[in-house]
Write an enzyme that holds these catalytic residues in place. Structure first.
Site, PDB file in Angstrom:
ATOM      1  CB  ALA A  61      -0.883  -0.015   1.242  1.00 19.22           C
ATOM      2  N   GLY A 100       0.688  -5.141   1.018  1.00 20.31           N
ATOM      3  CA  GLY A 100      -0.430  -5.239   0.082  1.00 20.31           C
ATOM      4  C   GLY A 100      -0.005  -5.854  -1.246  1.00 20.31           C
ATOM      5  CD  GLU A 103      -2.483  -7.881   2.723  1.00 21.55           C
ATOM      6  OE1 GLU A 103      -2.125  -6.703   2.543  1.00 21.55           O
ATOM      7  OE2 GLU A 103      -3.316  -8.221   3.564  1.00 21.55           O
TER       8      GLU A 103
HETATM    9  C1  LIG Z   1     -10.303   2.567   9.517  1.00 20.58           C
HETATM   10  C2  LIG Z   1      -9.176   2.504   8.591  1.00 20.58           C
HETATM   11  C3  LIG Z   1      -9.078   1.209   7.889  1.00 20.58           C
HETATM   12  C4  LIG Z   1      -8.035   1.314   6.858  1.00 20.58           C
HETATM   13  C5  LIG Z   1      -8.060   0.132   6.005  1.00 20.58           C
HETATM   14  C6  LIG Z   1      -6.895   0.149   5.080  1.00 20.58           C
HETATM   15  C7  LIG Z   1      -6.850  -1.136   4.363  1.00 20.58           C
HETATM   16  C8  LIG Z   1      -5.496  -1.313   3.846  1.00 20.58           C
HETATM   17  C9  LIG Z   1      -5.317  -2.665   3.400  1.00 20.58           C
HETATM   18  C10 LIG Z   1      -4.118  -3.186   3.291  1.00 20.58           C
HETATM   19  C11 LIG Z   1      -2.953  -2.519   3.805  1.00 20.58           C
HETATM   20  C12 LIG Z   1      -1.765  -2.931   3.461  1.00 20.58           C
HETATM   21  C13 LIG Z   1      -0.679  -2.287   4.183  1.00 20.58           C
HETATM   22  C14 LIG Z   1       0.614  -2.192   3.423  1.00 20.58           C
HETATM   23  O1  LIG Z   1       0.827  -2.713   2.385  1.00 20.58           O
HETATM   24  S1  LIG Z   1       1.673  -1.218   4.222  1.00 20.58           S
HETATM   25  C15 LIG Z   1       3.080  -1.227   3.183  1.00 20.58           C
HETATM   26  C16 LIG Z   1       3.843  -2.455   3.354  1.00 20.58           C
HETATM   27  N1  LIG Z   1       5.054  -2.367   2.600  1.00 20.58           N
HETATM   28  C17 LIG Z   1       6.212  -2.090   3.149  1.00 20.58           C
HETATM   29  O2  LIG Z   1       6.342  -1.938   4.337  1.00 20.58           O
HETATM   30  C18 LIG Z   1       7.372  -1.968   2.208  1.00 20.58           C
HETATM   31  C19 LIG Z   1       8.067  -0.676   2.427  1.00 20.58           C
HETATM   32  N2  LIG Z   1       9.156  -0.508   1.488  1.00 20.58           N
HETATM   33  C20 LIG Z   1      10.331  -1.140   1.604  1.00 20.58           C
HETATM   34  O3  LIG Z   1      10.555  -1.970   2.440  1.00 20.58           O
HETATM   35  C21 LIG Z   1      11.381  -0.736   0.640  1.00 20.58           C
HETATM   36  O4  LIG Z   1      11.093   0.533   0.185  1.00 20.58           O
HETATM   37  C22 LIG Z   1      11.557  -1.685  -0.573  1.00 20.58           C
HETATM   38  C23 LIG Z   1      10.246  -1.901  -1.300  1.00 20.58           C
HETATM   39  C24 LIG Z   1      12.126  -3.026  -0.103  1.00 20.58           C
HETATM   40  C25 LIG Z   1      12.559  -1.023  -1.556  1.00 20.58           C
HETATM   41  O5  LIG Z   1      13.751  -0.722  -0.847  1.00 20.58           O
HETATM   42  P1  LIG Z   1      14.855   0.253  -1.478  1.00 20.58           P
HETATM   43  O6  LIG Z   1      15.103  -0.137  -2.857  1.00 20.58           O
HETATM   44  O7  LIG Z   1      15.972   0.293  -0.520  1.00 20.58           O
HETATM   45  O8  LIG Z   1      14.168   1.675  -1.559  1.00 20.58           O
HETATM   46  P2  LIG Z   1      13.716   2.656  -0.396  1.00 20.58           P
HETATM   47  O9  LIG Z   1      13.289   1.922   0.798  1.00 20.58           O
HETATM   48  O10 LIG Z   1      14.737   3.711  -0.227  1.00 20.58           O
HETATM   49  O11 LIG Z   1      12.395   3.278  -1.038  1.00 20.58           O
HETATM   50  C26 LIG Z   1      12.463   4.119  -2.179  1.00 20.58           C
HETATM   51  C27 LIG Z   1      11.428   5.198  -2.033  1.00 20.58           C
HETATM   52  O12 LIG Z   1      10.136   4.590  -2.068  1.00 20.58           O
HETATM   53  C28 LIG Z   1       9.393   4.977  -0.924  1.00 20.58           C
HETATM   54  N3  LIG Z   1       8.527   3.829  -0.561  1.00 20.58           N
HETATM   55  C29 LIG Z   1       8.891   2.576  -0.389  1.00 20.58           C
HETATM   56  N4  LIG Z   1       7.828   1.797  -0.105  1.00 20.58           N
HETATM   57  C30 LIG Z   1       6.767   2.628  -0.100  1.00 20.58           C
HETATM   58  C31 LIG Z   1       5.372   2.430   0.130  1.00 20.58           C
HETATM   59  N5  LIG Z   1       4.850   1.211   0.406  1.00 20.58           N
HETATM   60  N6  LIG Z   1       4.572   3.491   0.085  1.00 20.58           N
HETATM   61  C32 LIG Z   1       5.070   4.737  -0.197  1.00 20.58           C
HETATM   62  N7  LIG Z   1       6.374   4.979  -0.441  1.00 20.58           N
HETATM   63  C33 LIG Z   1       7.218   3.940  -0.377  1.00 20.58           C
HETATM   64  C34 LIG Z   1      10.446   5.248   0.130  1.00 20.58           C
HETATM   65  O13 LIG Z   1       9.928   6.065   1.115  1.00 20.58           O
HETATM   66  C35 LIG Z   1      11.522   5.911  -0.692  1.00 20.58           C
HETATM   67  O14 LIG Z   1      11.162   7.239  -0.924  1.00 20.58           O
HETATM   68  P3  LIG Z   1      11.795   8.411  -0.064  1.00 20.58           P
HETATM   69  O15 LIG Z   1      13.264   8.226  -0.112  1.00 20.58           O
HETATM   70  O16 LIG Z   1      11.295   9.631  -0.723  1.00 20.58           O
HETATM   71  O17 LIG Z   1      11.270   8.261   1.323  1.00 20.58           O
END
Ligand SMILES: CCCCCCCC/C=C\C=C\CC(=O)SCCNC(=O)CCNC(=O)[C@H](O)C(C)(C)COP(=O)(O)OP(=O)(O)OC[C@H]1O[C@@H](n2cnc3c(N)ncnc32)[C@H](O)[C@@H]1OP(=O)(O)O
Length: 719
Positions: A61, A100, A103
């Site tokens: 997500a 997500g 998922e």
């Molecule tokens: C009442 C309310 C109910 C609400 C219901 C909601 C229902 C929702 C249903 C499902 C929810 C699902 C939850 C999720 O999916 S939460 C997200 C889970 N994913 C993660 O935790 C992954 C996070 N990312 C990473 O681990 C890494 O970024 C990776 C993908 C492994 C890549 O690593 P790397 O190549 O080292 O790159 P960076 O980490 O430096 O990332 C690059 C930039 O991308 C941004 N980033 C990364 N992931 C996300 C993301 N998921 N969303 C937004 N942005 C993301 C990261 O911040 C970097 O950018 P910046 O340097 O500008 O910060």
């Protein structure tokens, strides 16, 4: 967005497009809903492949949307529609499939992963749970114990492990999309009855209650007050005990509680703060994106005590050629053995060959002559360090970066001992240096941006979270620690016990309270520093002057323990007693309590009742107050830098976001009011007078933490 095309005549190919990680933003979810509909309605399409652009399937997500816009198609029905499709849908997983993203893949009928892909449900690390069916589908697919492990730890697994667990159906070394398309062609027209995970019965372990009770107990213990891991266990329990639709309801309920909790906000703040510190800047205007690091092929470490050994291991593990220098022969022999052992154990854990050949040892400082970067890691003794920097300046080839692993000493002074002060920076590692993730990179007034960029890049290569900070006594971490420690001593003088103070801090979420940590690291460490500062003189510990040093209120309690030979865990006695020197179980010590009573009586102090609230407010708010001073002084560029340092280096509970984030959650006006209250109640106790910056932020309406930098900038421009 998501792009659609028809390939190989009958395969609908859906490509997620949202750089850099194809997060499931509202636009991407819209794109998936539309393209899936299209693929299912086109008669020529017999099967579907979902992939991500630029070699990454999906990072989950879009975390940024959690704090703002949650409109757009919800994930649960979107994934349900994919699973319910009457044409086979194959996920082609390259790079990462996380949260997500995984998922979504679990909603597909088949999953094919590249051998280098990583998969996981890391939501727990963001204070959430996998709420798009992850807690209900994964246990149905791989069983309850394995699903509990993945969901409660959030760990990423390799494609090979995912295959072994049954998360994916196939692993390929070839082009993943090609392999998935070929596979999709081969399964077109086949029955999908056995491919919809939500219809599987959840395997029910015979000892279900015992299993969940055991896991819950373990999870609660390690969570230290974090609520997401507990909710994850509850959600998986629902999968094991309820029909799918009811399990989904429970998942949703639990997610709603987590989603609105301060902990989720704190953990998501930490996620972005960890990335923000990589975009460092210096007061000179030098920045991460305009300062080019120089490659380091050969690095050297001087001094092979505990810190030097850990640094040598961390350097060797990056694949660099390392020279390790120790002038004392006995110490050198012991270090060789210890470093090899550490490298071997680390390699065994990671399943790789130990980098034993990458490291050479010498008793002579001349051996570092051709190193690109040298890290000095001898005792915290300025005279000794001065001498080493003079020698290094003479011995090293032109351009060698000279770094000091000091935890508090003046980097500018060391730089002044060399011919090229612009090549000198601090690299403050935390013990054990091959394990702890934090590195403070300390720039002096003359450090070049290239030296800082090189140290930051080397830190990253070593797997550290590196934070660039300015030069002052104790830098960021230890400078803030000083008032925190002192406050704990003052609380003892006023009537608290080490047990009370530690309990309050541990219930807050620290792994160990301040007195347990001090016992573990050795009370003599701080004593030596205080002696060096002219504070801990034995003859001063009597009479009126005992509690005033250098014109300020002082508590000699720590010094008095050291004078008794009580250095903490290693001597079996400190703030607590241990069963033997080096013993680990801390027990309350009646001697210590009598000692405190005698001390109070000697100084005419009347013990009063102190509650946990006061302990927390005084210890944490003085630490936070010093954090504001650090921001005001420009030693840290922003609150994220301080928070990352405290979370990664000082055991600050991550689910509380770091001290500055915590202050913003408590409310800056409240922090200010409590500091003012304690300052008035104890005017002689140092560090309680509220910092100007804190007052300024409150006066400007306590802006959210993301906007503090603007206020700081304005403040600096007015000075
Ligand atoms: C009442 C309310 C109910 C609400 C219901 C909601 C229902 C929702 C249903 C499902 C929810 C699902 C939850 C999720 O999916 S939460 C997200 C889970 N994913 C993660 O935790 C992954 C996070 N990312 C990473 O681990 C890494 O970024 C990776 C993908 C492994 C890549 O690593 P790397 O190549 O080292 O790159 P960076 O980490 O430096 O990332 C690059 C930039 O991308 C941004 N980033 C990364 N992931 C996300 C993301 N998921 N969303 C937004 N942005 C993301 C990261 O911040 C970097 O950018 P910046 O340097 O500008 O910060």
């Amino acid at each position: 967005m998501a792009q659609y095309s028809c390939v190989s005549g009958s395969v609908g190919l859906i490509t997620l497009k949202n750089p850099p990680v194809n997060a499931l933003s509202a636009a991407v979810r819209h794109g998936i809903v539309d393209t899936v509909k299209r693929a299912l309605s086109e008669p020529k399409v017999k099967s579907v492949v979902i992939c991500g652009q630029n070699g990454i399937f999906c990072g989950g997500a879009d975390i940024r949307e959690f704090a703002s816009d949650m409109s757009g198609p919800p994930l649960v029905p979107m994934i349900h529609a994919i699973e319910a499709a009457n044409k086979p849908v194959v996920a082609a997983i390259e790079g990462s499939a996380l949260g997500g993203g995984l998922e979504l893949a679990l909603g597909c009928h088949y999953r094919i992963a590249h051998s280098k892909a990583k998969l996981g449900l890391p939501e727990v690390t963001l204070g959430l749970l996998p709420a798009a069916g992850g807690t209900q589908r994964l246990p149905r697919l791989i069983g309850v114990p394995a699903a509990l492990n993945l969901i409660t730890t959030g760990r990423h697994v390799t494609a090979a492990e995912a295959l072994q667990l049954g998360v994916v159906d196939q692993v390929t070394d070839q082009n993943t999309v090609d392999a998935a398309v070929k596979f999709a062609l081969s399964v077109a027209g086949q029955s999908l009855d056995a491919r919809r995970i939500s219809t599987y019965p959840c395997p029910r372990p015979s000892d279900l209650d015992a299993l969940f009770d055991g896991v819950m107990q373990k999870v609660r213990q390690s969570a230290r007050g974090a609520i997401a891991p507990v909710a994850c266990v509850q959600a998986v329990r629902a999968a094991a005990t309820l029909p799918y639709t009811q399990g989904m309801e429970r998942e949703k309920e639990l997610m709603a509680t987590l989603f609105t909790s301060g902990q989720a906000r704190a953990l998501q703040y930490c996620f972005f703060a960890q990335r923000a510190v990589g975009r460092w800047s210096m007061p000179s205007g030098a920045r991460w994106d305009t300062s080019k690091p120089r490659p380091v092929h050969k690095a050297a470490v001087i001094g092979l005590g505990t810190m030097g050994r850990g640094i040598a291991v961390a350097l060797a593990q990056t694949g660099l050629s390392v020279v390790a220098v120790e002038t004392q022969e006995k110490q050198l022999m012991e270090a060789k053995q210890a470093v090899s052992g550490m490298l071997e154990r680390g390699a065994k854990r990671r399943g790789v060959a130990p980098a034993l050949d990458g490291i050479s040892y010498s008793g002579n400082i001349q051996a570092v002559a051709d190193a690109d970067l040298v890290i000095e890691a001898v005792f915290e003794d300025m005279t000794l360090k001065e001498k080493i920097f003079q020698q290094l300046s003479a011995v090293c080839k032109p351009g060698t970066f000279l770094c000091t692993n000091t935890s508090a000493l003046d980097v500018d002074h060391l730089a002044s001992q060399t011919r090229n002060p612009e090549l000198v920076v601090g690299m403050h590692f935390f013990a054990p240096a091959h394990v702890m993730k934090l590195l403070e990179v300390v720039y002096g007034t003359r450090s070049s941006p290239q030296a800082v960029a090189t140290a930051m890049q080397l830190g990253k290569k070593m797997g550290k979270v590196s934070v660039a900070v300015g030069n002052c006594r104790g830098f960021v971490g230890n400078r803030m620690l000083k008032p925190y420690l002192e406050q704990a001593f003052f609380l003892l003088e006023e009537g608290a016990t080490p047990e009370l103070v530690d309990r309050a801090l541990e219930e807050f979420g620290f792994a160990m309270g301040v007195f347990r940590v001090s016992d573990l690291s050795g009370l003599d460490v701080g004593w030596k520093v205080r002696k060096g500062d002219g504070l801990a003189e034995p003859e001063m510990a009597t009479g009126q002057s005992a509690r005033i040093r250098q014109g300020r209120r002082y508590s000699p309690l720590g010094d008095l323990l050291c004078e008794q030979g009580r250095y903490g865990q290693k001597t079996g006695q400190g703030w607590y007693q241990y069963d033997k020197p080096g013993g680990r179980v801390a027990r309350s010590d009646p001697w210590l309590h009598s000692f405190l009573e005698e001390y109070r009586a000697r100084h005419g102090l009347v013990a009063r009742r102190i509650d946990q609230q006061e302990v927390l407010e005084r210890c944490l708010y003085v630490l936070i107050n010093e954090g504001f001073h650090i921001l005001e002084d420009g030693i840290a560029a922003g609150p994220e830098d301080i928070d990352v340092i405290y979370v990664f280096g000082y055991g600050w509970p991550r689910h509380r976001g770091g001290p500055m984030f915590y202050a913003s959650m408590v409310g800056l006006a409240k922090v200010l009011e409590r500091l003012e209250h304690y300052h008035q109640a104890h005017p002689d106790v140092p560090y309680m007078q509220p910092c100007n910056l804190l007052r300024r932020l409150v006066a400007s309406g306590s802006p959210p933490i993301q906007r503090w930098r603007e206020v700081i900038k304005k403040l600096h421009s007015q000075l």
